[in-house]
Structures are given as structure tokens and as C-alpha cells.
Design a protein around this motif. Structure first.
Motif, mmCIF file in Angstrom:
data_model
loop_
_atom_site.group_PDB
_atom_site.id
_atom_site.type_symbol
_atom_site.label_atom_id
_atom_site.label_comp_id
_atom_site.label_asym_id
_atom_site.label_seq_id
_atom_site.Cartn_x
_atom_site.Cartn_y
_atom_site.Cartn_z
ATOM 1 N N PRO A 192 -0.962 -5.032 -12.899
ATOM 2 C CA PRO A 192 -1.647 -3.744 -13.003
ATOM 3 C C PRO A 192 -1.676 -2.956 -11.956
ATOM 4 O O PRO A 192 -1.679 -3.681 -10.602
ATOM 5 N N GLU A 241 2.357 1.212 -17.866
ATOM 6 C CA GLU A 241 1.760 0.012 -17.897
ATOM 7 C C GLU A 241 2.410 -1.437 -18.219
ATOM 8 O O GLU A 241 1.949 -2.654 -17.615
ATOM 9 N N THR A 297 1.339 3.139 -12.324
ATOM 10 C CA THR A 297 0.433 2.613 -13.526
ATOM 11 C C THR A 297 0.741 0.880 -13.557
ATOM 12 O O THR A 297 -0.214 0.287 -14.201
ATOM 13 N N SER A 298 1.844 0.398 -12.972
ATOM 14 C CA SER A 298 1.870 -0.980 -12.918
ATOM 15 C C SER A 298 3.066 -1.306 -11.702
ATOM 16 O O SER A 298 3.507 -0.426 -11.118
ATOM 17 N N SER A 326 -4.072 -1.970 -10.195
ATOM 18 C CA SER A 326 -5.364 -2.171 -9.226
ATOM 19 C C SER A 326 -4.908 -3.423 -8.234
ATOM 20 O O SER A 326 -5.431 -3.675 -7.402
ATOM 21 N N VAL A 327 -3.838 -4.136 -8.457
ATOM 22 C CA VAL A 327 -3.345 -5.301 -7.838
ATOM 23 C C VAL A 327 -2.433 -4.659 -6.605
ATOM 24 O O VAL A 327 -1.468 -4.209 -6.962
ATOM 25 N N THR A 328 -2.753 -5.084 -5.569
ATOM 26 C CA THR A 328 -2.035 -4.719 -4.258
ATOM 27 C C THR A 328 -1.600 -6.017 -3.456
ATOM 28 O O THR A 328 -1.386 -5.644 -2.172
ATOM 29 N N SER A 356 0.624 -1.012 0.042
ATOM 30 C CA SER A 356 0.027 -0.061 0.016
ATOM 31 C C SER A 356 0.869 1.364 0.094
ATOM 32 O O SER A 356 2.116 1.018 0.367
#
Length: 166
Positions: A77, A130, A51-52, A79-81, A44
Motif C-alpha cells: 500500500p 493499487e 497508489t502502491s 501508506s507503507v514507507t 520517501s
């Protein structure tokens, strides 16, 4: 002792945690050779503009003159954490590059007996592109070279392992 990031440009740190590995402590059996399970990772606080991500696991203490890459993942991506322990199916368009054993997977720690403790730099790199643009059969060193100018932030946990001589 050598730090694989000391000669790279400084970038902001963000938070990396793991249920598999504790910073500065020995790796669990799951992350050793034989079980070969990639560590669980959650992160986090990556910098704005991420962006990636790329993930690498590197042992600078391997007796090779160039260390040993245990794992390299590209194009995760933004959005993956998190990644589960032993992850097999990465979210598209992410992929695993061949490690130094030339296997496109995580390979566990196996320091030579009597060589002393080894450090395993488990790192999530926040990138400003990306698609990092390296082929899936590239080496982790090529990934590292290519992403060097695209790293916005870095989060690292260092695990250890040692095989004692009989």
C-alpha cells in the motif's frame, strides 16, 4: 556494466535508505545466503499519484544469461514507507512472489566463487495502480513486465557481494 533499468522508460527518482545496506558497499552477512534476511528499507519522496509499491532485489551479474531475482514484493500500500529487516508479515494486500529459487521469500546473495563481484539492485518501484494484477505464483520477471507501464518513480540502492576462490 549492465544496468537493468537502462532500457526502461526514465522515471523520477525518490529516496531509498537502509540500515542494512549502504549504496555501493558489500552486503552484510544477514543479506547473504544462509541468513537470507531481507534488508531494512525506508523510502520517501515518491511521486504524486503513487497508489502502491513493489520491491525487487535483482543480481544482473549472475552467470545465467538472465540474472537472478532474489526478492519480489507486490501490492505494498502507498501508506507503507518502510520494511523491517527480515520482514515476514507484509501489510495486506502485499505478497511475496517466488524468487528464482522458486521460494516466496528473500534469498540471500551467493555469487559463485571466483566469478567476481556481483551487484544487487534493491529497488522500490512507485506504481500508479493499487493492484498490479499478477498472480502470487508469477515470476519476478512477469511482475517487472507488468509493472513497466505503471512505474511513476524508482528508488535504488546497489549492494555488492563476492565469493573469493580458495
Amino acid at each position: 556494466m549492465n544496468n537493468p533499468f537502462e532500457r526502461l522508460p526514465e522515471v523520477p527518482a525518490f529516496t531509498l535508505t537502509s540500515t542494512s545496506v549502504k549504496d555501493g558497499e558489500p552486503l552484510t552477512a544477514a543479506q547473504l545466503s544462509g541468513q537470507d534476511r531481507s534488508p531494512q528499507l525506508s523510502w520517501s519522496g515518491a511521486p504524486d499519484g503513487t497508489t502502491s509499491y513493489a520491491v525487487t532485489v535483482y543480481d544482473p551479474d549472475a552467470p545465467t544469461g538472465s540474472g537472478f531475482w532474489h526478492w519480489a514484493v507486490a501490492n505494498l500500500p502507498a501508506s507503507v514507507t518502510s520494511l523491517a529487516e527480515g520482514v515476514q508479515d507484509l501489510p495486506a494486500p502485499a505478497y511475496q512472489l517466488p524468487n528464482d529459487a522458486r521460494l516466496a521469500q528473500f534469498i540471500g546473495a551467493a555469487p559463485p566463487a571466483g566469478h567476481g563481484p556481483h551487484r544487487y539492485f534493491i529497488t522500490v518501484h512507485a506504481l500508479d495502480v493499487e493492484d498490479i494484477g499478477v498472480p502470487a505464483d508469477a515470476t519476478p520477471a512477469i511482475l517487472g513486465f507488468t509493472m513497466a507501464g505503471h512505474i511513476l518513480g524508482r528508488a535504488t540502492i546497489v549492494g555488492t557481494a563476492e565469493t573469493v576462490s580458495p
